[in-house]
Structures are given as structure tokens and as C-alpha cells.
Enzyme design. Structure first.
Site, PDB file in Angstrom:
ATOM      1  CE  LYS A 140      33.961  -0.211  31.593  1.00 52.84           C
ATOM      2  NZ  LYS A 140      33.666   0.778  30.633  1.00 52.84           N
ATOM      3  CE  LYS A 195      27.188   4.620  26.652  1.00 51.24           C
ATOM      4  NZ  LYS A 195      26.899   4.283  25.287  1.00 51.24           N
ATOM      5  CE  LYS A 235      29.402   0.784  19.001  1.00 56.02           C
ATOM      6  NZ  LYS A 235      30.563   1.183  19.769  1.00 56.02           N
TER       7      LYS A 235
HETATM    8  P1  ATP Z   1      30.577   0.841  23.987  1.00 52.16           P
HETATM    9  O1  ATP Z   1      29.503   0.330  24.905  1.00 52.16           O
HETATM   10  O2  ATP Z   1      31.457  -0.240  23.457  1.00 52.16           O
HETATM   11  O3  ATP Z   1      31.348   2.005  24.564  1.00 52.16           O
HETATM   12  P2  ATP Z   1      28.815   2.659  22.668  1.00 52.16           P
HETATM   13  O4  ATP Z   1      27.476   2.135  22.321  1.00 52.16           O
HETATM   14  O5  ATP Z   1      28.961   3.516  23.886  1.00 52.16           O
HETATM   15  O6  ATP Z   1      29.812   1.417  22.713  1.00 52.16           O
HETATM   16  P3  ATP Z   1      30.706   4.261  21.251  1.00 52.16           P
HETATM   17  O7  ATP Z   1      31.439   3.674  20.100  1.00 52.16           O
HETATM   18  O8  ATP Z   1      31.396   4.364  22.576  1.00 52.16           O
HETATM   19  O9  ATP Z   1      29.344   3.450  21.409  1.00 52.16           O
HETATM   20  O10 ATP Z   1      30.171   5.702  20.871  1.00 52.16           O
HETATM   21  C1  ATP Z   1      29.906   6.062  19.524  1.00 52.16           C
HETATM   22  C2  ATP Z   1      29.066   7.312  19.460  1.00 52.16           C
HETATM   23  O11 ATP Z   1      27.726   7.003  19.825  1.00 52.16           O
HETATM   24  C3  ATP Z   1      29.526   8.416  20.418  1.00 52.16           C
HETATM   25  O12 ATP Z   1      29.367   9.641  19.748  1.00 52.16           O
HETATM   26  C4  ATP Z   1      28.561   8.306  21.567  1.00 52.16           C
HETATM   27  O13 ATP Z   1      28.379   9.543  22.209  1.00 52.16           O
HETATM   28  C5  ATP Z   1      27.298   7.866  20.855  1.00 52.16           C
HETATM   29  N1  ATP Z   1      26.446   7.094  21.760  1.00 52.16           N
HETATM   30  C6  ATP Z   1      26.724   5.884  22.284  1.00 52.16           C
HETATM   31  N2  ATP Z   1      25.720   5.472  23.062  1.00 52.16           N
HETATM   32  C7  ATP Z   1      24.765   6.464  23.038  1.00 52.16           C
HETATM   33  C8  ATP Z   1      23.486   6.630  23.630  1.00 52.16           C
HETATM   34  N3  ATP Z   1      22.967   5.711  24.415  1.00 52.16           N
HETATM   35  N4  ATP Z   1      22.805   7.772  23.379  1.00 52.16           N
HETATM   36  C9  ATP Z   1      23.339   8.718  22.566  1.00 52.16           C
HETATM   37  N5  ATP Z   1      24.540   8.628  21.977  1.00 52.16           N
HETATM   38  C10 ATP Z   1      25.245   7.507  22.192  1.00 52.16           C
HETATM   39 MG    MG Z   2      30.953   4.072  24.613  1.00 49.84          MG
END
Ligand code: ATP
Ligand code: MG
Length: 352
Positions: free
Chosen positions: A116, A203, A206
């Protein structure tokens, strides 16, 4: 009480719809561990969602939708203790206590924080460091989530590995200084997956607007997959292995994610067939996309159906949230009180 069972804990932020990275990086394991009879705590990390907030959002609404998706994916509130992080406000108290044994330098080396910060450095006109104390402290809050229920294992995707390692480190420091109060969790398995985004970013996320979601209807699935960039012709693969972990990183990034998804969803022969076409340099991206879209839609269909099942309404979710907050509170308070005693301030004289 967990007794002799292994205690599992993991959380997801209510920052949008659940996507394929969440499913294959985390939720799939949540269901497996639940079915294997472990004592599982799965929570919606709404305090964590606030660390990256830019404008007011309805996290409560998103929490309800996310929990309905959890249930639709096979998580069962009768088998797993599913709760909302902010219904356990003593997590914030433990965060404060753990902050006393956490070095700032350690937090500044956190990858999420560093990413960030480096993005900001590229933003013209940004001066100083406008990132919040809450964002810098994200790993301390996550350590509190894990340590408060004395978790043994934390199934998370590869992007969260470093944060779990920080929690282990914080627990060890605390125990070293104040006595063996906290249970140190086990490291994240080496096989943890990190699914790239449909835009080729490292990655899928969300908050990144590059995700394929579990609730996407067939039209949306096809639109998103068709939009994946496939202008680069197949590059020669310098390995014989068909393992998607080995081959997909050697492809153009956006093509790699299509293969990664195909390997997760399609039968092995379909995946090998498309890999053969890639090796031979045929023109096939269109069929790859339509085939993959069909597998994705077939995977989503039962999830969407269960999500819309009237038995899984908001009321159903609210009921189990209330009940589970009541169940997890005594477990969490016992940890907080033990830390207060160990640190020398003693137990709270009154709690509402
Ligand atoms: P944000 O972008 O808001 O951080 P996010 O998609 O990263 O959302 P999180 O809520 O931060 O989701 O993470 C929830 C779970 O999903 C965690 O265990 C994280 O490791 C897993 N996760 C998130 N994105 C990925 C990805 N691209 N590949 C594998 N695991 C993921
Ligand atoms: Mg995340």
C-alpha cells in the site's frame, strides 16, 4: 468446549462477494476441516474491513450476504462456530495488550502495508505517510483473532501466510516476557494457494475488481472470462511437467490464470487436452474460454441456488450469529483475563 479436538480458526473480510481465490485458498479447506470433525471457528472480519475503508460502506449487509454464501458453500453453523468479529469486542482489548509486545519495525515489514505504501509513493501529490494506524496494526488484530480462541491451525491462502507468522511471533514474544499464557499456532501449509486475478495481477481480490465470484451468473461468467487478455501467442514451455503450479507461472499471466482455473474445475483429461494445444501453439483461446466458462457456471449454479434458498434467509443468519457470539465470548474473555493477569494489571472488576 474444544477439549482434545484440534482448534481451527479463519476469517474473511466483508469487503465484497466471495470469489474463486477465497474458495480455493480458504473456504474449500474450511469445509474439509469441518467435515473432519475439528473444532472450527469461522468469522467475518468486519473490524479488519475498516482498515482499508475509504468511504462508508454497509458492512453489516455484506456480512449477511457473505454468511449466506458460506452456508451455500457447505459451511454448517451447527457444526462450525460461525460468528462476527465485532460481536467479540474483547478482541480489540487483546489487540491493545498484544500491541505492547509488537515492534513497529516488524509491522512496517508487513507485505500488505509495504504494498500500500509503495502504491502511494507512485501517486502524484501524495505526501508523508497517510496510511492509518489501523492498517499498520492489521497483523496485531489478526494475532488477537487467532490467539483469543487458542487456535492450533489457521487455514488461509498464501497471501496471508506472513500475517499468521507474525501472530506466531507475537505469541512467542508475549510468552517469553510474561509466561506461557498464549497458544502458539502452527504455520500455514506450504501448499496454500494464491490465485492470480483475471487481469493478471498477482492476486485475485475482493477489493481489486479482478475477481471471478461464486455468485456470478452464466452471463457474467462468460463476459468476465471473455474479457481476459489473450493477445499474446502461446510461449514455448521449457518444462515437461503438466502440474498447473509449474506450468501456469510460465505462461503469460492472464493465460496462466485460465489454466489454473481449468485445473481446479475441469476433469484432468480436459486440462491436459488444452495444455497439449498450448504446447503445440494452436489457436484455441476462444474454445478455452467458452469451455472454462461452462465449468465455472456449473460450479456456481448449486451455490447460487442454496444462496437463494428461503431457509437461509437473513433471519436464519442473525439467529446463529447471536447464539454463536454467546458461545465464543467466555472462551475469548478467559484469554483476555489471563493476559491481563500475566501483564500485571489484574482481571477486569466488572464487565457488562
Ligand atoms: P480484500 O481484497 O478486501 O482484502 P480478499 O479477496 O483478499 O479481500 P480476504 O477477506 O482478505 O479476501 O481473505 C479471505 C481469505 O481468502 C484468506 O484466507 C485469504 O488468504 C484468501 N484469499 C484471498 N484472496 C486469495 C487468492 N487470490 N488466492 C488464494 N487465497 C486467497
Ligand atoms: Mg485480503
Amino acid at each position: 468446549m474444544a477439549g482434545e479436538q484440534e482448534v481451527i480458526l479463519s476469517g474473511i473480510r466483508p469487503t465484497g462477494q466471495l470469489h474463486y481465490g477465497n474458495y480455493f485458498g480458504a473456504i474449500r479447506d474450511f469445509v474439509r476441516l469441518q467435515e473432519a470433525g475439528h473444532y472450527c471457528y469461522y468469522f467475518i472480519a468486519d473490524y479488519h474491513a475498516l482498515t482499508t475503508i475509504t468511504e462508508k460502506e454497509d458492512f453489516f449487509r455484506q456480512t449477511l450476504d457473505m454468511l449466506r454464501t458460506y452456508v451455500a458453500c457447505g459451511l454448517d453453523p451447527r457444526k462450525s462456530l460461525i460468528y462476527r468479529q465485532s460481536d467479540l469486542p474483547c478482541t480489540a482489548e487483546l489487540t491493545l495488550l498484544l500491541g505492547m509486545v509488537t515492534n513497529i519495525g516488524h509491522l512496517e515489514r508487513g507485505t500488505t502495508y509495504k504494498d500500500k505504501l509503495s502504491k502511494l509513493a507512485e501517486t502524484p501529490g501524495a505526501e508523508g505517510n497517510p496510511l492509518s494506524y489501523g492498517l499498520l496494526g492489521y497483523p496485531v488484530l489478526m494475532a488477537a483473532d487467532i490467539l483469543i480462541v487458542r487456535a492450533d491451525k489457521v487455514p488461509v491462502g498464501d497471501d496471508q501466510r506472513q500475517h499468521v507468522e507474525m501472530a506466531m511471533d507475537i505469541a512467542q514474544k508475549f510468552n517469553h516476557r510474561f509466561g506461557e499464557v498464549l497458544k502458539v499456532p502452527a504455520p500455514v501449509s506450504r501448499e496454500a494457494l494464491r490465485l492470480p486475478g483475471l487481469d493478471g495481477a498477482a492476486k485475485m481480490g475482493k477489493s481489486e475488481h479482478n475477481a471471478l465470484d461464486l455468485l456470478d451468473d452464466p452471463e457474467t461468467v462468460l463476459r468476465k472470462i471473455k474479457a481476459v487478455q489473450t493477445t499474446t501467442d502461446p510461449l514455448p514451455l521449457d518444462v515437461e511437467s503438466d502440474d498447473p503450479d509449474v506450468v501456469s507461472p510460465r505462461m503469460p499471466t492472464t493465460v496462466g490464470v485460465l489454466y489454473r482455473l481449468l485445473s481446479l474445475l475441469a476433469p484432468e483429461d480436459v486440462y491436459s487436452d488444452f495444455l497439449g494445444k498450448y504446447r503445440r501453439g494452436e489457436k484455441f483461446y476462444n474454445t478455452l474460454k467458452t469451455t472454462l466458462a461452462q465449468y465455472v457456471s456449473a460450479f456456481n449454479a448449486p451455490i447460487i441456488e442454496r444462496f437463494n434458498d428461503p431457509a437461509h434467509s437473513d433471519d436464519f443468519v442473525m439467529d446463529f450469529l447471536r447464539e454463536n457470539a454467546r458461545k465464543v465470548t467466555p472462551v475469548a474473555l478467559a484469554t483476555v483475563e489471563a493476559c491481563r493477569e500475566a501483564m500485571g494489571i489484574g482481571r477486569a472488576l466488572f464487565r457488562a
